[in-house]
Scaffold this motif. Structure first.
Motif, PDB file in Angstrom:
ATOM      1  N   LYS A 189      62.765  39.717  17.130  1.00 22.81           N
ATOM      2  CA  LYS A 189      62.871  40.200  18.520  1.00 22.81           C
ATOM      3  C   LYS A 189      63.499  41.823  18.104  1.00 22.81           C
ATOM      4  O   LYS A 189      63.664  42.036  17.065  1.00 22.81           O
ATOM      5  N   PRO A 190      63.421  42.632  19.194  1.00 19.32           N
ATOM      6  CA  PRO A 190      63.868  43.746  19.011  1.00 19.32           C
ATOM      7  C   PRO A 190      65.270  43.986  18.578  1.00 19.32           C
ATOM      8  O   PRO A 190      65.804  45.118  17.876  1.00 19.32           O
ATOM      9  N   ILE A 191      66.176  43.038  18.962  1.00 16.97           N
ATOM     10  CA  ILE A 191      67.630  42.968  18.270  1.00 16.97           C
ATOM     11  C   ILE A 191      67.387  41.818  17.522  1.00 16.97           C
ATOM     12  O   ILE A 191      67.082  40.675  17.690  1.00 16.97           O
ATOM     13  N   TYR A 192      67.821  42.164  16.157  1.00 15.04           N
ATOM     14  CA  TYR A 192      67.669  41.111  15.086  1.00 15.04           C
ATOM     15  C   TYR A 192      68.639  41.570  13.966  1.00 15.04           C
ATOM     16  O   TYR A 192      69.244  42.353  13.686  1.00 15.04           O
ATOM     17  N   VAL A 193      68.805  40.347  13.079  1.00 17.38           N
ATOM     18  CA  VAL A 193      69.282  40.576  11.737  1.00 17.38           C
ATOM     19  C   VAL A 193      67.994  40.319  10.706  1.00 17.38           C
ATOM     20  O   VAL A 193      67.589  39.232  10.934  1.00 17.38           O
ATOM     21  N   PRO A 194      67.992  41.042   9.638  1.00 14.10           N
ATOM     22  CA  PRO A 194      66.772  40.779   8.999  1.00 14.10           C
ATOM     23  C   PRO A 194      66.797  39.414   8.259  1.00 14.10           C
ATOM     24  O   PRO A 194      65.538  38.980   8.157  1.00 14.10           O
ATOM     25  N   PHE A 195      67.759  39.020   7.906  1.00 11.70           N
ATOM     26  CA  PHE A 195      67.787  37.295   7.239  1.00 11.70           C
ATOM     27  C   PHE A 195      69.375  37.045   7.504  1.00 11.70           C
ATOM     28  O   PHE A 195      70.158  37.752   7.755  1.00 11.70           O
TER      29      PHE A 195
END
Ligand SMILES: Cc1cc2nc3c(=O)[nH]c(=O)nc-3n(C[C@H](O)[C@H](O)[C@H](O)COP(=O)(O)OP(=O)(O)OC[C@H]3O[C@@H](n4cnc5c(N)ncnc54)[C@H](O)[C@@H]3O)c2cc1C
Ligand code: SF4
Ligand code: SF4
Lengths: 400, 670
Positions: B278-284
């Protein structure tokens, strides 16, 4: 300094002109696996180096596979060690074979004889050099009769001069040059083969003779640049002639016309409604990196829908006509190889092309022949870019 | 004309350098020549001047013969100037009264013409003798070092270096460009040759970085400029707007669930675009810091200025979402810098004959690393594009490596990671696997054994570099995943077409695209392969030509994780050695401005590449800051009033050197 090149094979590998020393070969086989005819060769490119350095030079010289390379340059362009197999190794091997009295396949020998005797590969009379212009409807400057300074010295070359299917294209090009206001001239019946293919066949001596004669001839005339329709001649003049001290500004017609696209575009008025795919020939494509200009010309033609074959640009499949391949079809097929042009027309049909556009004079007849073999005769037309341009400029010949 | 009253006494020492010099230059004749030069009281030749006995020769002569100047004709001053200066100093001579003549690199190594070599060596020695006669004693200055280290790049190299320094109680600032630290290692499932789970060994280290009070972690940040010099670098760091406040966020991730985009829609860069975010995310999931980031290119509020902002609502009282956040720039003073910016993988789409980007089931190794990763986009399930399980997999080695058309070097880790992937793919799918290699390079602890293990698992090894990969001719129009890999099986001597349904390209490791910019910022160079250049390939593998800037990890050259960690520890130790001493001695070889002669035109201030010249507004003159001056001489040449002198490059010294080279050594008759 001591030399380790005492073995004839090692000595042979030591004398490279282009590219990096063949000693650096890591026997990875990229070349062999990239060669469109490699699987049929007794000694595919990798093995040339392996055998030469293992003391088996005589084996490769006497193998039929020596005469199966069509000079497509795929091997050289992918070799991770930058070894110039196509332009250097193969021709030098063939040259050596002939020096040792090994006969090339008969059809090829005949071509050598033709060039030697008649100055052209088709064995036609020099007096007929200008036959193509008989029905020409624009003025032609024959510099051999009326020497005068021109902008473009047009080397018409063998196929475009003599071969009926090519003569149509040749006349169209004369009309296009004239329409663009270019001051052009030809060498009439003084013109002789330029000889790229001869170098690639390995007839180094014959090639040298052609360069010498042509240099004398060109130096008599005043011109800004040489333009040619023949991709092999272009390649020879651009790459090999300078090695022999004969350096001339030279262009293939595709870059020459693409540079004048501003002038050309307004003349391209008549739509040519067709799905067209372009075949990158090896001489101006993989070898000289001319990929964009032919496409620019095609895209400038109203009505043309350009599609790409899966193998295009530096990855294009060769038509099989280079490096003497034009006169080796029989030999190649006899030894288990396939005619590459047959494969290529199928690839064109697969992407839905109605027209296979080419820019090399050898390809018109090769591919037209292959469309018959592949049963695509009425489905896929083979046309030179020049013909499509001329049609759109309403200059094209109304035959057919 | 000499600058000193007393007649000077010069000793000249000619080094054989084993036979490096003496096999080309007649060292005896050279010594004899030196004896005839002005002020030379003795000249000797010796096998290894840099050895203890060699240095002792100098020390003894200084004491016994009261030498007050020394010339050593040997190798490049880069190598041993410090050695001989130190020897002189130990014998009570000011070290700057020593001059070297480089007769190895500049003479013996570049010719085999002995007579010409002798002549040129004579010119070098004569030049050095004349020059040293004009030398003046100089005093070194020392400056305090800021006991803080900046580390640029938060891959395993940067992480290891940071933790090592923190362990020694040193202050560290770790700058990472991406939203999370971890680098490439965090993308892998297992690591060769032991098949340790990458996350299990890396995540604790990543968390330790976050929790370590000595480490200031700056993710999503980049160095903008570096000023100053060793001991006192001034570094400006831009922290990109993350739109989530790291201090207030508790890592609950409710904002991500709440985002108005119900489903992930944009390619996740970290997953090589194989999964969406999503536009707001944590990469992993294991990202450190565990704080989401908002992508300003896809967030509705940030692009269109219009959104319900359900993320803000979800965050509630914690108020961690800050859609108004802007980039901030902070400046730090650090004593040393460790560059650990890693690598990128080669893009194989420039090799059209391998079909990458055209044939759907041709993948890069890094993509497969993500796909076999339990925490990756498929949860570790390896399938083809149509969801079916691969049955025959080809792994193509050396893609972009060992290839003059792309990278001439061997990427060193690909043979091993290809073995690892062969094992993992086999384990997960039981597919038949073909490794196409040129040479298997498995030198390393436990590596050959791992190769043997994978062989015994039934993986095929075909010696030949793949020529081309095409889609296989379809069976009576049936769509098929099959591809043919065309290869010269060089051991068999046969060109083979091997049918596979998945291809993995073992792509090269290559320098980051911005190496040039980074190199310039930190005053480093790159070697021919494009990676950062170490000071010496054997003896200073973590130093750079710029004092106080060290290298760790793949940014210096391809290597695996064990080597990266070793180098990172070394870089940390080097940085520690530097800052722990508390001060550094500066070469006194600086520029000096004669205030009387200075007209205050400020030409020099603007030209100095090290910003080492300040302007005294009161006195209206310029002044050199010795701690920053590198003695490059730019200002000396530029000053219209000739008010600036390079203290170890005075006009008198330079002219004397020229005189020596041109006249004293001129062959008879010139
Ligand atoms: C497909 C593949 C599989 C591999 N498998 C293994 C294995 O199983 N075992 C093994 O030992 N090795 C393996 N390796 C090698 C391993 O990836 C490297 O040795 C290791 O990642 C090197 O770490 P690094 O910190 O030097 O670089 P990186 O991991 O690349 O980290 C560099 C970090 O610096 C950051 N950065 C870059 N530029 C800047 C900048 N200008 N400012 C701030 N930050 C910046 C990057 O974002 C990144 O986080 C594999 C490599 C590949 C390609
Ligand atoms: S591709 Fe080049 S290096 Fe590889 S086998 Fe052929 S000639 Fe040798
Ligand atoms: S030039 Fe073409 S045909 Fe000749 S060996 Fe190389 S790849 Fe084969």
């Amino acid at each position: 300094m001591t030399t380790l090149q005492t073995d004839p094979g090692m000595e042979f590998l030591a004398q490279r002109v282009d590219g990096d020393p063949a000693f650096g070969c890591i026997q990875c086989g990229t070349c062999a696996a990239s060669c469109p005819l490699g699987a049929a060769m007794e000694y595919p490119p990798r093995q040339l180096i392996l055998q030469a350095r293992s003391g088996n030079l005589d084996k490769i010289l006497s193998s039929p596979s020596l005469w199966m390379c069509v000079g497509c340059h795929t091997c050289s362009s992918r070799c991770p060690r930058g070894i110039e197999l196509a332009d250097d190794l193969w021709p030098a091997l063939r040259d050596r074979a002939m020096q040792e009295g090994i006969q090339p396949p008969a059809e090829l020998q005949e071509t050598f004889q033709n060039i030697f005797k008649y100055g052209n590969s088709l064995g036609e009379s020099a007096r007929k050099r200008l036959d193509w212009a008989k029905e020409l409807d624009v003025p032609l400057r024959d510099l051999s009769k009326e020497p005068t300074a021109v902008e473009v010295l047009w080397l018409v070359c063998d196929y475009p001069s003599y071969y009926p299917r090519n003569q149509v294209v040749t006349r169209d090009f004369a009309r296009i040059l004239t329409a663009l206001g270019v001051r052009w001239g030809v060498l009439g019946n003084k013109e002789k083969a330029v000889g790229d293919c001869d170098r690639l066949f390995g007839e180094e001596g014959l090639f040298e003779m052609l360069v010498e004669n042509n240099k004398k001839l060109f130096d008599k005339h005043q011109f800004e640049k040489i333009v040619t329709l023949d991709t092999h001649s272009y390649r020879a003049l651009e790459h090999f002639y300078p090695r022999y001290g004969a350096e001339y500004p030279v262009e293939h017609y595709t870059t020459f016309l693409a540079d004048r696209l501003d002038l050309l575009k307004p003349l391209l008025t008549k739509p040519v409604k067709a799905t067209v795919t372009y075949h990158d020939n090896c001489c101006i494509g993989r070898r000289a990196g001319i990929f964009d200009q032919p496409r620019m010309l095609l895209e400038a033609i109203p009505g043309v829908k350009l599609v790409e074959m899966a193998r295009n640009r530096e990855n294009a499949l060769c038509c099989g006509g280079g490096g003497g391949g034009m006169w080796l079809d029989g030999h190649i097929v006899e030894h288990g190889g396939q005619r590459l042009s047959d494969q290529r027309v199928r690839q064109a049909a697969e992407v839905g092309a109605e027209v296979l556009a080419v820019s090399c004079p050898l390809e018109l007849s090769r591919f037209e022949d292959s469309t018959k073999v592949a049963g695509l005769e009425n489905k896929l037309l083979v046309r030179d870019i020049i013909e499509l341009l001329a049609e759109s400029m309403d200059l094209g010949e109304k035959e057919k | 004309m000499t600058a000193h009253e007393k007649e000077s006494k010069i000793g000249v020492y000619i080094c054989h350098c084993g036979t490096n010099i003496s096999s080309v230059i007649d060292v005896h004749a050279l010594a004899e020549f030196a004896k005839g030069l002005p002020h030379v009281v003795l000249a000797r030749e010796y096998k290894y001047m840099c050895s203890d006995p060699g240095q002792d020769l100098i020390k003894k002569d200084i004491a016994e013969h009261e030498l007050d100047r020394v010339v050593v004709a040997a190798c490049s001053p880069l190598l041993h100037e410090a050695t001989f200066r130190k020897a002189a100093e130990m014998a009570g001579l000011n070290p700057f009264l020593v001059q070297m003549a480089n007769i190895r690199e500049q003479v013996a190594w570049v010719t085999d013409d002995s007579s010409g070599a002798l002549q040129k060596a004579e010119a070098h020695v004569a030049a050095a003798v004349h020059r040293v006669n004009e030398h003046k004693p100089l005093e070194r200055r020392s400056v305090a070092i800021t006991p803080r280290v900046m580390i640029v790049g938060g891959g395993i190299a940067g992480i290891e270096a940071a933790l090592t320094l923190a362990e020694a109680d040193k202050e560290v600032i770790l700058v990472e460009r991406e939203p999370s630290i971890g680098g490439h290692m965090s993308m892998f499932d297992k690591t060769f040759p032991t098949l340790d789970c990458a996350a299990c060994i890396l995540t604790p280290k990543m968390t330790a970085v976050k929790d370590e009070p000595k480490i200031k972690l700056m993710t999503y940040s980049e160095v903008e400029s570096v000023d100053g010099a060793v001991g006192k670098y001034k570094v400006r760091v831009r922290r990109k707007a993350r739109y989530v406040n790291e201090d207030l966020c508790v890592g609950c991730m409710q904002c991500i669930d709440a985002c108005v985009f119900r489903k992930p829609k944009f390619p996740n860069e970290y997953d090589q675009g194989l999964a969406l975010r999503k536009p707001i995310y944590v990469p992993f999931p294991q990202a450190v810091p565990p704080v989401p980031v908002i992508d300003p290119k896809t967030c509705l509020q940030l692009t269109k200025g219009k959104c319900k902002q359900s993320c803000v609502e979800a965050c509630g009282d914690r108020n961690a979402i800050e859609l108004e956040q802007e980039d901030t720039v902070e400046q730090f003073e650090v004593g040393a810098i460790i560059v650990a910016t890693g690598f990128k993988t080669f893009d194989p789409s420039v090799m059209p004959y391998y079909g990458y980007g055209v044939l759907p089931n041709v993948y890069t190794s890094l993509e497969i690393e993500r796909l076999v990763n339990a925490a990756g986009p498929t949860g570790g399930k390896l399938t083809l594009h149509d969801g079916s399980v691969p049955k025959r997999v080809g792994i193509v080695h050396c893609v972009g490596s060992r290839d003059k058309n792309y990278h001439a070097y061997c990427s060193k880790v690909c043979c091993m990671y290809s073995l690892k992937l062969a094992h993992l793919v086999k384990e997960k799918t039981d597919a038949e696997i073909f490794n196409f290699y040129i040479d298997m390079r498995t030198s390393g602890k436990g590596f050959e054994e791992f190769y043997n293990r994978v062989q015994n698992e039934g993986v095929h090894f075909i010696r030949g570099k793949v020529g081309e990969i095409d889609s296989a001719p379809s069976n009576n129009g049936e769509p098929s995943n099959l591809m043919t890999v065309k290869v010269d099986d060089t051991l068999l001597g046969e060109i083979r077409n091997i049918e596979v349904d998945m291809v993995i390209l073992a792509v090269a490791l290559e320098p980051q695209p911005d190496v040039d910019q980074v190199r310039r910022m930190f005053g480093m160079s790159c070697s021919a392969d494009g990676f950062f250049l170490e000071k010496h390939p054997k003896l200073a593998p973590v130093n750079t030509a710029n004092d106080g800037v060290f290298l760790a990890g793949v940014c210096q050259g391809v290597k695996d994780i064990p080597d990266t960690v070793a180098q990172a520890s070394a870089a940390a130790a080097k940085a520690m050695a530097l800052i722990d001493r508390g001060y550094i001695e500066l070469e006194p070889n600086t520029a000096e401005i004669d205030e009387e002669a200075c007209s205050g035109c400020k030409i020099c201030n603007n030209l100095c590449p090290y910003d080492a010249i300040e302007y005294d507004e009161e006195k209206e003159v310029s002044r050199v800051i010795p701690e920053l001056c590198k003695g490059c001489g730019t200002c000396v040449a530029a000053c219209p009033a000739q008010a600036i002198t390079g203290v170890h490059f005075t006009n008198a010294q330079i002219f004397a050197e020229i005189e020596g080279a041109l006249f004293d050594a001129a062959p008879a008759g010139v």
